[in-house]
Scaffold this motif. Structure first.
Motif, PDB file in Angstrom:
ATOM      1  N   PHE A   1     140.619 -82.380  -6.118  1.00  0.00           N
ATOM      2  CA  PHE A   1     140.562 -83.103  -7.323  1.00  0.00           C
ATOM      3  C   PHE A   1     141.284 -82.958  -7.741  1.00  0.00           C
ATOM      4  CE2 PHE A   1     136.156 -81.233  -5.151  1.00  0.00           C
ATOM      5  CZ  PHE A   1     135.093 -82.428  -4.864  1.00  0.00           C
TER       6      PHE A   1
ATOM      7  N   ARG B   1     129.702 -79.283  -9.287  1.00  0.00           N
ATOM      8  CA  ARG B   1     128.853 -78.939  -8.565  1.00  0.00           C
ATOM      9  C   ARG B   1     129.024 -78.804  -7.080  1.00  0.00           C
ATOM     10  NH1 ARG B   1     123.064 -81.491  -9.474  1.00  0.00           N
ATOM     11  NH2 ARG B   1     123.415 -81.143 -10.825  1.00  0.00           N
ATOM     12  N   THR B   2     129.938 -79.490  -6.496  1.00  0.00           N
ATOM     13  CA  THR B   2     130.683 -79.411  -5.861  1.00  0.00           C
ATOM     14  C   THR B   2     131.212 -78.324  -4.516  1.00  0.00           C
ATOM     15  OG1 THR B   2     130.412 -81.550  -5.659  1.00  0.00           O
ATOM     16  CG2 THR B   2     131.702 -81.153  -3.424  1.00  0.00           C
ATOM     17  N   ILE B   3     132.541 -78.693  -6.735  1.00  0.00           N
ATOM     18  CA  ILE B   3     133.424 -77.201  -6.125  1.00  0.00           C
ATOM     19  C   ILE B   3     132.513 -75.903  -5.735  1.00  0.00           C
ATOM     20  CG2 ILE B   3     134.785 -76.135  -7.322  1.00  0.00           C
ATOM     21  CD1 ILE B   3     135.884 -78.957  -8.593  1.00  0.00           C
TER      22      ILE B   3
ATOM     23  N   TRP C   1     140.532 -73.148   5.653  1.00  0.00           N
ATOM     24  CA  TRP C   1     140.228 -74.295   5.439  1.00  0.00           C
ATOM     25  C   TRP C   1     141.612 -75.338   5.537  1.00  0.00           C
ATOM     26  CZ3 TRP C   1     135.991 -74.571   1.154  1.00  0.00           C
ATOM     27  CH2 TRP C   1     134.783 -74.449   1.259  1.00  0.00           C
TER      28      TRP C   1
ATOM     29  N   ASN D   1     133.196 -83.081 -10.875  1.00  0.00           N
ATOM     30  CA  ASN D   1     132.567 -82.573  -9.681  1.00  0.00           C
ATOM     31  C   ASN D   1     132.593 -80.933  -9.054  1.00  0.00           C
ATOM     32  OD1 ASN D   1     133.420 -84.664  -7.299  1.00  0.00           O
ATOM     33  ND2 ASN D   1     134.780 -84.704  -8.678  1.00  0.00           N
TER      34      ASN D   1
ATOM     35  N   GLU E   1     137.752 -83.487   1.988  1.00  0.00           N
ATOM     36  CA  GLU E   1     136.874 -83.056   0.981  1.00  0.00           C
ATOM     37  C   GLU E   1     136.860 -81.995  -0.382  1.00  0.00           C
ATOM     38  OE1 GLU E   1     132.696 -81.713   3.149  1.00  0.00           O
ATOM     39  OE2 GLU E   1     134.843 -81.429   4.531  1.00  0.00           O
ATOM     40  N   LEU E   2     138.305 -81.840  -0.452  1.00  0.00           N
ATOM     41  CA  LEU E   2     138.261 -80.623  -1.515  1.00  0.00           C
ATOM     42  C   LEU E   2     139.403 -80.949  -2.359  1.00  0.00           C
ATOM     43  CD1 LEU E   2     139.182 -77.801   1.090  1.00  0.00           C
ATOM     44  CD2 LEU E   2     137.844 -78.159   0.301  1.00  0.00           C
TER      45      LEU E   2
ATOM     46  N   LYS F   1     136.292 -76.646   6.252  1.00  0.00           N
ATOM     47  CA  LYS F   1     136.572 -77.822   5.375  1.00  0.00           C
ATOM     48  C   LYS F   1     137.537 -78.407   5.523  1.00  0.00           C
ATOM     49  CE  LYS F   1     132.452 -77.131   3.117  1.00  0.00           C
ATOM     50  NZ  LYS F   1     131.394 -77.713   2.676  1.00  0.00           N
TER      51      LYS F   1
ATOM     52  N   SER G   1     129.975 -74.951  -4.947  1.00  0.00           N
ATOM     53  CA  SER G   1     128.812 -75.319  -3.654  1.00  0.00           C
ATOM     54  C   SER G   1     129.641 -74.390  -2.445  1.00  0.00           C
ATOM     55  CB  SER G   1     128.472 -76.693  -3.386  1.00  0.00           C
ATOM     56  OG  SER G   1     128.026 -76.302  -2.337  1.00  0.00           O
ATOM     57  N   ASN G   2     131.328 -75.813  -1.883  1.00  0.00           N
ATOM     58  CA  ASN G   2     132.232 -74.600  -1.698  1.00  0.00           C
ATOM     59  C   ASN G   2     132.345 -73.257  -1.418  1.00  0.00           C
ATOM     60  OD1 ASN G   2     132.579 -77.604  -0.315  1.00  0.00           O
ATOM     61  ND2 ASN G   2     134.190 -78.281  -1.973  1.00  0.00           N
TER      62      ASN G   2
END
Length: 375
Positions: free
Chosen positions: A58, A69-71, A37, A67, A55-56, A51, A73-74
């Protein structure tokens, strides 16, 4: 037998250091296979990231919560990807909020964990060292005081030197340096560099304040170092009403090599600017809630790496309410050639370089990584 390394970083500085680590590893053993990544610097070495850092990244407590939920999920995706790849070791580069969660899980899976570039737990959350000791097999640190910090807790830690010394030296050795004046239509006036950060949130907060402070410097021109992961279109709203300001992308070292002075957000860029011996003013401003939380947790006296390493205020730090256009203008004037602070900053930079050592961090770190996976 091919050895496999899974590398994770989530920020621009980590992408740079991880790419140099990858190069150094391949120089010692060209059969090593990587999955990672990261960003464009790592892609230039081999392959494409699972990735991309765009996209990463924050920043701040509030932004992370927004964020979440995104974290999460990652994190779940990363665990599955690691299991499918079956690496001989995991190399984590900074990016602690994400990487420490992965380290704990990887340890449970029996995957050796190497951490390159320590989370700044010495600045806050020092109790995290006990968790790190349990989940990290080998810690490779790049700041001199970090070895003593981890050593107190009986960790396997090696000070490898600072990779920025190598990155700057590699740049200076290049024969094909860019002529920024010709390429970007700069005039003959000296340049002041603006380094407002690599994440959208911090740029939105700090760049407008930096730009507001520039009206008194008609004898200079200003150049913004665009973040590698952000398009030029992101900066267009800032430039519409800003005269005498240019934008470049992917040429920050070229910019620092010609800059007379700089306004720099906190982080790795403060040290990079110092290694190019460019007098700087450090500017930091976060959301009010994030700042109030951080203020109660941080256990160090400074926010810039220059001052942390030297343990004194070698460069001026304008934090939160002090990060305003009037104070930025005042402090920037003081570091220009012929002014009060200019020569002293140069002397402090020379001391800083002595403290950091002779370089070779990437090669030393590469040797440590190969020792772990081969033994």
């Amino acid at each position: 037998m091919v050895r496999k390394l899974y590398i994770i970083t989530g920020e621009a500085s980590g992408d740079l250091h991880a790419s140099n680590l990858m190069k150094a590893i391949l120089q010692k053993d060209e059969t090593i296979d990587f999955r990672y990544w990261g960003g464009d610097n790592m892609s230039a070495v081999v392959g494409k990231p699972v990735k991309h850092i765009s996209e990463l990244a924050f920043m701040g407590f509030i932004e992370v919560v927004m964020n979440l939920r995104t974290i999460l999920s990652n994190i779940n995706f990363c665990k599955k990807d690691i299991l499918e790849y079956k690496p001989d070791a995991l190399v984590l580069v900074d990016y602690p909020g994400f990487n420490l969660r992965i380290a704990k899980w990887a340890k449970e899976q029996g995957i050796p964990v190497i951490y390159y570039i320590s989370p700044q737990i010495w600045a806050w959350k020092q109790n995290r060292v006990h968790t790190i000791k349990k989940v990290v097999d080998k810690m490779l640190v790049i700041l001199p005081f970090e070895k003593d910090f981890y050593g107190k807790f009986g960790m396997d830690v090696t000070f490898v030197g600072n990779p920025l010394l190598d990155a700057v030296e590699q740049f200076r050795a290049k024969s094909d340096k860019v002529d920024l004046y010709a390429k970007h239509g700069l005039d003959k006036r000296p340049v002041i560099a603006l380094l407002p950060g690599s994440r959208k949130q911090e740029i939105n907060t700090k760049l407008p304040i930096m730009l507001e402070s520039l009206s008194a410097f008609n004898n200079y021109q200003f150049v913004i170092a665009g973040a590698p992961a952000l398009p030029a279109s992101f900066y267009e709203p800032f430039l519409k009403n800003s005269k005498n300001v240019h934008l470049i992308h992917g040429e920050t070292y070229d910019l620092l090599s010609i800059a007379t002075a700089a306004l720099v957000t906190s982080g790795t860029a403060t040290l990079e600017t110092a290694l190019f011996e460019v007098p700087e003013v450090v500017c930091y401003k976060g959301s009010s809630i994030s700042y109030q939380i951080a203020k109660r947790l941080i256990k160090v006296d400074y926010i810039s790496l220059v001052n942390l390493i030297l343990q004194k205020e070698a460069v001026k730090e304008l934090i939160q309410n002090e990060c305003n256009s009037k104070l930025i203008e005042k402090e920037l004037k003081l570091v220009l050639p012929g002014q009060a602070k200019h020569d002293q900053i140069k002397k402090d930079y020379a001391e800083l370089i002595q403290v950091l050592g002779d370089g070779g961090a990437s090669e030393t770190a590469a040797a440590q990584v190969l020792e772990v996976i081969k033994n």
